[in-house]
Design an enzyme around this catalytic site. Structure first.
Site, short mmCIF file in Angstrom:
data_model
loop_
_atom_site.label_atom_id
_atom_site.label_comp_id
_atom_site.label_asym_id
_atom_site.label_seq_id
_atom_site.Cartn_x
_atom_site.Cartn_y
_atom_site.Cartn_z
N GLY A 69 0.79 -1.22 0.00
CA GLY A 69 0.00 0.00 0.00
C GLY A 69 0.82 1.26 0.00
O GLY A 69 0.45 2.26 -0.63
N THR A 70 1.95 1.27 0.71
CA THR A 70 2.77 2.47 0.77
C THR A 70 3.36 2.80 -0.59
O THR A 70 3.28 3.95 -1.06
CB THR A 70 3.89 2.30 1.81
OG1 THR A 70 3.31 2.25 3.12
CG2 THR A 70 4.88 3.45 1.74
N GLN A 177 -7.69 -0.26 3.29
CA GLN A 177 -8.54 -0.85 4.32
C GLN A 177 -9.86 -1.39 3.77
O GLN A 177 -10.47 -2.29 4.35
CB GLN A 177 -8.82 0.16 5.43
CG GLN A 177 -7.64 0.42 6.34
CD GLN A 177 -7.19 -0.83 7.07
OE1 GLN A 177 -7.96 -1.74 7.34
NE2 GLN A 177 -5.90 -0.88 7.39
N SER A 197 -3.35 -3.02 -0.75
CA SER A 197 -2.26 -3.84 -0.19
C SER A 197 -2.78 -5.24 0.06
O SER A 197 -3.85 -5.42 0.64
CB SER A 197 -1.76 -3.22 1.11
OG SER A 197 -0.68 -3.96 1.64
N HIS A 199 -1.82 -7.74 2.07
CA HIS A 199 -1.87 -8.41 3.37
C HIS A 199 -3.07 -8.02 4.21
O HIS A 199 -3.26 -8.53 5.30
CB HIS A 199 -0.55 -8.19 4.14
CG HIS A 199 -0.36 -6.83 4.71
ND1 HIS A 199 -0.54 -6.55 6.05
CD2 HIS A 199 0.01 -5.65 4.15
CE1 HIS A 199 -0.28 -5.27 6.28
NE2 HIS A 199 0.07 -4.72 5.13
N THR A 235 12.44 -6.61 -11.03
CA THR A 235 11.97 -7.95 -11.39
C THR A 235 10.65 -8.23 -10.69
O THR A 235 10.53 -8.08 -9.47
CB THR A 235 13.00 -9.01 -10.98
OG1 THR A 235 14.24 -8.72 -11.64
CG2 THR A 235 12.53 -10.41 -11.36
N CYS A 323 1.25 1.78 11.54
CA CYS A 323 2.39 2.54 11.02
C CYS A 323 2.91 3.56 12.02
O CYS A 323 4.01 4.08 11.87
CB CYS A 323 1.99 3.24 9.72
SG CYS A 323 1.49 2.10 8.42
#
Length: 379
Positions: A69-70, A177, A197, A199, A235, A323
């Site tokens: 996400g970042t 989220q 993201s 995860h 890659t 974070c």
């Protein structure tokens, strides 16, 4: 242990691991290599991209795989702003994730952009009229997160995107989220770019994606070999891209039913906490809220102390954004909705995964009561 910190991360689903395994072992090729191993990897990457694109409702060519996400927020915000010749003004809400805030600040410091921050109300909502007033003729990009990671408030992104487009500005939404809970199709949201993201919905940490509408100019953040159609060099992480694709395949078919179930459990949990804990304050919007997040302040009790007490009783939660863990400063999100700094420091966020049960939440309420009672004796 009852995990009620799913907004920070979720476990990797078994089906995702099984889909990834071949590309971590025998099918280990580089998709840019011109031989059998490389060809197999390239086919897997194309299939994963097509699956994620279908989920976003866009072309496969519009999907850029990222490390999470970042990076996705950095690519969308910097990439669209620097790729557009329109002007050097950016608009964002007062409760954006640090990945967006710092990306916008980078544009201000190093590229001369002007920035306007749109305030939110006490429930964390952006007022469309205030948003419209912040836009200028030279606004090149507006960015407003779809759902806040601390208080769960869901923004009227479709309306905000339409307002931005009417003024000729591009629109990005951080949907990290919201993934797995809300419909992220670009045509429904009206956004030019959506970042996620993996995860947060059962894929591993280290994979994400940005969907970018059509052929919009996107200045890369990472430079090198020109992978991802020149928009993200490096890659490609084939195994993790396959994992993300499998995660969205698993999440989407039952998403609406899962959201309805979680909403009912969340509302029951919120009611129990407010009924049984004197002085508890629910933060965020009571209705326009993710099904998975219930965030409270407990004035007079440090949020970190509540976290520790709950963990001792078998429940993992958070005091806000993962974070910002370890920071002594009150959350900027809670300050933006008007909370006193002392009250903001008492915040505790309960974030549910798709597998949470009523029994889990009942245990969490009991653990919360016991923790607060124990802390009261120490004051």
């Amino acid at each position: 242990m009852i995990h009620l910190d799913a907004a920070a991360t979720t476990p990797v689903r078994r089906e995702v691991l099984e889909a990834m395994w071949p590309y971590l072992t025998g099918e280990f090729g580089n998709p840019s290599s011109h031989h059998a191993l490389g060809d197999a990897a390239a086919r897997a990457l194309r299939a994963a991209r097509a699956t994620v694109a279908e989920w976003f409702g866009c072309r496969a060519a519009d999907v850029v795989f990222t490390s999470g996400g970042t990076e996705g927020a950095n690519l969308a915000v910097k990439g669209l702003a620097l790729g557009s010749p329109r002007g050097r003004h950016v608009v964002l809400s007062a409760i954006e994730h640090p990945a967006v805030v710092e990306s916008v600040d980078h544009l201000r410091r190093l590229h001369g952009f002007e920035v306007t921050v749109v305030p939110v109300d006490s429930a964390g909502l952006v007022d469309p009229a205030a948003f419209a007033a912040a836009l200028r003729d030279d606004t090149t990009l507006a960015t407003v997160m779809l759902a806040n990671n601390e208080i769960g408030t869901v923004q009227p992104v479709t309306e905000l995107a339409a307002i931005a487009h009417a003024r000729g500005a591009l629109f990005h939404t951080d949907a990290v989220q919201a993934a797995g809970w809300l419909d992220l199709r670009l045509d429904r949201l009206g956004a030019d770019a959506v970042s996620i993201s993996g995860h947060k919905l059962g894929a591993p940490k280290g994979i994400g994606a940005v969907a970018v509408r059509g052929r919009l100019p996107l200045e890369p953040v990472l430079h090198g070999g020109g992978q991802e159609r020149g928009r993200r060099s490096g890659t490609e992480n084939v195994a993790f891209a396959v994992g993300l694709a499998r995660a969205v395949e698993l999440a989407e078919p039952g998403r609406v039913a899962a959201a309805a179930r979680a909403t009912a459990l969340r509302d029951e949990f919120v009611g129990e906490v407010l009924r049984r804990v004197d002085g508890a304050v629910l933060t965020g919007h009571p209705d326009a809220r993710l099904p998975s997040i219930a965030s409270f302040c407990f004035p007079g009790t440090a949020g970190e102390a509540v976290l520790l007490g709950l963990e001792e009783r078998g429940v993992t939660v958070s005091s806000g954004s993962a974070c910002a863990a370890g920071s002594d400063e009150p959350s900027p999100v809670l300050l933006a909705i008007g909370l006193d700094p002392a009250v903001a420091r008492t915040a505790v966020r309960f974030a549910f995964g798709h597998d949470v049960t009523a029994a889990d939440l009942g245990t969490a309420v009991q653990a919360l009561e016991a923790t607060l009672a124990s802390l009261a004796t120490l004051r």
